[in-house]
Scaffold this active site. Structure first.
Site, short mmCIF file in Angstrom:
data_model
loop_
_atom_site.label_atom_id
_atom_site.label_comp_id
_atom_site.label_asym_id
_atom_site.label_seq_id
_atom_site.Cartn_x
_atom_site.Cartn_y
_atom_site.Cartn_z
CD GLU A 60 -2.90 40.44 9.02
OE1 GLU A 60 -2.10 39.67 9.58
OE2 GLU A 60 -3.16 41.57 9.43
C1 LIG Z 1 -3.40 48.74 2.59
C2 LIG Z 1 -2.39 48.06 3.45
C3 LIG Z 1 -2.68 47.80 4.78
C4 LIG Z 1 -1.72 47.19 5.61
N1 LIG Z 1 -1.97 47.04 6.94
C5 LIG Z 1 -0.94 46.68 7.77
C6 LIG Z 1 -1.09 46.73 9.19
O1 LIG Z 1 -2.17 47.04 9.71
N2 LIG Z 1 -0.02 46.43 9.96
C7 LIG Z 1 1.19 46.09 9.43
O2 LIG Z 1 2.12 45.84 10.18
N3 LIG Z 1 1.36 46.01 8.09
C8 LIG Z 1 0.32 46.30 7.25
N4 LIG Z 1 0.49 46.26 5.90
C9 LIG Z 1 1.77 45.80 5.35
C10 LIG Z 1 1.67 44.44 4.71
O3 LIG Z 1 1.40 43.46 5.67
C11 LIG Z 1 2.98 44.21 3.93
O4 LIG Z 1 2.92 45.05 2.80
C12 LIG Z 1 3.17 42.76 3.55
O5 LIG Z 1 3.45 42.01 4.69
C13 LIG Z 1 4.30 42.55 2.54
O6 LIG Z 1 5.46 43.21 2.95
P1 LIG Z 1 6.22 44.17 1.90
O7 LIG Z 1 5.21 45.10 1.35
O8 LIG Z 1 7.40 44.74 2.56
O9 LIG Z 1 6.67 43.18 0.75
P2 LIG Z 1 8.03 42.33 0.67
O10 LIG Z 1 8.27 41.67 1.98
O11 LIG Z 1 9.09 43.19 0.12
O12 LIG Z 1 7.61 41.22 -0.38
C14 LIG Z 1 7.46 41.51 -1.77
C15 LIG Z 1 7.06 40.21 -2.49
O13 LIG Z 1 8.09 39.24 -2.34
C16 LIG Z 1 7.58 38.03 -1.79
N5 LIG Z 1 8.53 37.49 -0.84
C17 LIG Z 1 9.23 38.14 0.12
N6 LIG Z 1 9.99 37.30 0.81
C18 LIG Z 1 9.78 36.07 0.30
C19 LIG Z 1 10.27 34.76 0.62
N7 LIG Z 1 11.12 34.55 1.62
N8 LIG Z 1 9.82 33.73 -0.12
C20 LIG Z 1 8.92 33.92 -1.11
N9 LIG Z 1 8.44 35.12 -1.45
C21 LIG Z 1 8.84 36.18 -0.75
C22 LIG Z 1 6.28 38.42 -1.08
O14 LIG Z 1 5.37 37.35 -1.07
C23 LIG Z 1 5.77 39.58 -1.93
O15 LIG Z 1 5.01 39.09 -2.99
C24 LIG Z 1 -0.47 46.82 5.05
C25 LIG Z 1 -0.20 47.03 3.69
C26 LIG Z 1 -1.14 47.67 2.91
C27 LIG Z 1 -0.78 47.94 1.46
#
Ligand SMILES: Cc1cc2nc3c(=O)[nH]c(=O)nc-3n(C[C@H](O)[C@H](O)[C@H](O)COP(=O)(O)OP(=O)(O)OC[C@H]3O[C@@H](n4cnc5c(N)ncnc54)[C@H](O)[C@@H]3O)c2cc1C
Length: 596
Positions: free
Chosen positions: A441
């Site tokens: 989220e």
């Molecule tokens: C168990 C589980 C359930 C989930 N359920 C859903 C769901 O129902 N629907 C759905 O769509 N997604 C879902 N997700 C996905 C989840 O919302 C994403 O994993 C999350 O939004 C982070 O995206 P990412 O994993 O690609 O990390 P990234 O976007 O690659 O980010 C990695 C890190 O970098 C930081 N970061 C990235 N960009 C910036 C910035 N501009 N400034 C500062 N920091 C930054 C982030 O805070 C994070 O700590 C789920 C994930 C899991 C593991």
């Protein structure tokens, strides 16, 4: 091995005495929510939580969800029956619009009930939670026909719902999204692409699942300005409302993960699946935000809920476990040792949880009441103010409470010593389950940026100024009450620290945006501590008033003592956050990327 007892007295104290929900009987749905009705709902919800959902928490974690070769997914043993009880009890429609079969009760009551379900079984609570989010988005952005087709079934609990944003190469940065939508000329679209990590993407609890999917319509601009939102039902819905053929959306895999094993986290494949535009073309992110904002509050609630259940189990263990003697001499000389609750450091761990949980509950319910004002008030100024507050509070509630939820779960585990690390005691599951709430989220770092970069400056800082004015008024109204003095002093001090931090950001963020990024998490913590200190001042005011009516009830004495712990041992953290924020970007940005 763990237990969950709904904290009914605390919940009732906040709803009835602190917020005085009954006094808003002019708002739709509130007249039905008399204190007796609210208490009966909480009691019944509490029974479902502690007798049905919590006993499935550990077994659900061990068994997990299973994907079969045909792509169907089975939830752990007992989940289907528990969901049936949930559905038959009408819990899904508690706060929903009566026009679509909901009970129309105040959001604040529905949110209180959600606390119990999330605490009892976080993985279970996500299935109906995501469906509620989908219903909210359809309610806010759907056509009449879409609302008639989908809402009654979701609100009845017959159909589930999901949110599909994430793709392998795009999580935070949704502008990179590649799923595409091709118009078919009949109002429908063919959706193709892969979504990953989709919670409750496939399961056996409901007869249909309504997926809300972000995709880019052919020819739409690159980036966030070209994203649209689509309704993609798992089974098509015929004119008469019955279910038709299967749509070409399927679960390709379920992820093996750290916690919430009983919630299916799915890779979802859309192979020219038929979808229907929800809201305006290319404005999908805005529409999805309706769902995400509700979901963010829900995730903040998961943090609070996991804090509560971990705390309860840590506290009951600390009263039983005999180790060592109190530093001031034996407290239970008949026994071979004193219970570990006599040790100040064990009390520190438990009280940090208790004081944050009780303040956070008031903060969360107060915010849910703002959602009621926003949706239901006849007064436009009140609606706008409530919307401002919700916007300001949402990132802080999501990030602060989930961070604390994880920390509290590990501290409760610590109270059990080595037993906390052993699976059968159930404490390590709370730690594993709590961890995801900091990530999904919108990862917590993104919430902090949202607070500092968008919510603070929005409308010239109107929301924060209104919040300050409320705080100042509260202090002025209560300054003659001697027992409240420490609470008002703490509140005033936190308010000044937030004002100081805001001023620093205004002066330093424009010249170097990294100053805002570097201080954003400290600001979020500082602001959250202000919200908690306001909550504690309100809790203390009600406790002092009630104590005058009944001095013999230890509840009010305990409330004030817990509040004083908050003032003495948690609120001072504001100073460290303020100091760190003011060091700006330099300490973080000095190293070249190669030096990491
Ligand atoms: C168990 C589980 C359930 C989930 N359920 C859903 C769901 O129902 N629907 C759905 O769509 N997604 C879902 N997700 C996905 C989840 O919302 C994403 O994993 C999350 O939004 C982070 O995206 P990412 O994993 O690609 O990390 P990234 O976007 O690659 O980010 C990695 C890190 O970098 C930081 N970061 C990235 N960009 C910036 C910035 N501009 N400034 C500062 N920091 C930054 C982030 O805070 C994070 O700590 C789920 C994930 C899991 C593991």
């Amino acid at each position: 091995m763990t237990a969950y007892a709904p904290p009914l007295r605390d919940m009732q104290f906040v709803l009835h005495d602190v917020l005085g929900v009954a006094k808003y009987s002019n708002l739709p749905g509130f007249a039905d929510a008399t204190p007796d009705v609210v208490d009966a709902i909480l009691e019944e919800g509490g029974k479902l939580a502690s007798n049905v959902l919590h006993p499935l928490n550990q077994s659900g974690d061990r068994e997990g969800c299973v994907r079969h070769e045909d792509g169907s997914v089975t939830t752990p043993k007992g989940f289907k029956q528990a969901y049936e009880q949930y559905r038959e009890g009408g819990w899904q429609g508690l706060g929903a619009d009566p026009a679509y079969g909901g009970q129309g009760l105040p959001t604040v009551i529905a949110v209180a009930v959600t606390e119990m379900f999330s605490a009892a079984n976080m993985a279970f609570g996500m299935y109906p939670g995501l469906a509620r989010g989908a219903a909210d988005a359809i309610h806010a952005h759907g056509t009449d026909a879409q609302k008639q087709t989908y809402l009654p079934k979701i609100i009845a609990g017959d159909w589930g719902g999901t949110m599909n944003l994430t793709e392998p190469h795009c999580g935070t940065d949704l502008g990179l999204l590649r799923s595409k939508a091709v118009a078919q000329g009949d109002g429908s679209y063919k959706i193709s692409g892969q979504k990953i990590f989709i919670s409750a993407g496939e399961h056996d609890l409901t007869e249909n699942i309504i997926h809300l999917v972000l995709a880019r319509i052919e020819g739409s601009p690159e980036g966030v300005k070209g994203i649209s939102l689509f309704i993609v039902p798992k089974f098509f819905v015929k004119e008469d409302g019955s279910l038709g053929e299967r749509n070409s959306v399927s679960c390709g895999k379920i992820e093996e993960k750290m916690g919430i094993h009983a919630n299916s986290t799915c890779v979802m494949n859309y192979d020219e699946a038929t979808g229907y535009l929800l809201g305006e073309k290319d404005k999908g992110l805005r529409a999805m935000f309706t769902m995400m904002n509700e979901a963010r509050l829900g995730v903040g609630m998961q943090g609070l809920a996991i804090s509560e259940v971990s705390y309860q189990n840590g506290a009951s263990y600390a009263k039983e476990r005999l180790q060592g003697r109190a530093l001031t001499g034996p407290k239970d000389p008949e026994k071979p040792a004193d219970p570990i609750i006599v040790h100040p450091d064990v009390r520190r761990m438990l009280l940090e949880q208790k004081a944050t949980i009780e303040g956070a509950r008031a903060w969360m319910y107060w915010s849910a009441l703002q959602a009621d004002f926003h949706h239901k008030s006849a007064d436009e100024a009140e609606r706008q103010r409530a919307d401002d507050y919700l916007g300001l509070m949402t990132p802080a509630l999501k990030a602060y409470l989930t961070e604390k939820g994880y920390w509290h779960a590990t501290n409760a585990q610590q109270v059990l010593g080595g037993h906390g690390y052993i699976e059968e005691w159930g404490m390590e599951q709370f730690v594993r389950d709590a961890r995801i709430a900091l990530i999904y989220e919108g990862a917590n770092g993104i919430q902090a940026l949202d607070l500092v970069g968008r919510k603070l400056p929005k409308d010239g800082g109107r929301a924060l100024q209104a919040f300050f004015a409320d705080i100042d008024q509260f202090i002025a109204d209560n300054k003659g009450v001697e027992e409240l003095k420490p609470f008002l002093d703490g509140l005033a001090s936190a308010r000044n620290d937030v004002a100081d931090a805001t001023g620093w950001l205004m002066q330093n963020a424009f010249s170097n945006p990294d100053n805002a990024g570097a201080g954003s998490m400290d600001f979020l913590h500082l602001f959250s501590l202000l919200c908690l200190s306001f909550s504690w001042a309100m809790l203390a005011k009600s406790a002092v008033e009630k104590q005058k009516e009944d001095a013999s009830d230890p509840f009010y004495h305990n409330k004030l003592a817990t509040g004083k712990f908050f003032l003495a041992r948690i609120l001072p953290e504001t100073k460290s956050h303020l100091a760190k924020l003011k060091t700006g970007a330099e300490p973080l940005m000095m190293l070249a990327a190669e030096a990491f």
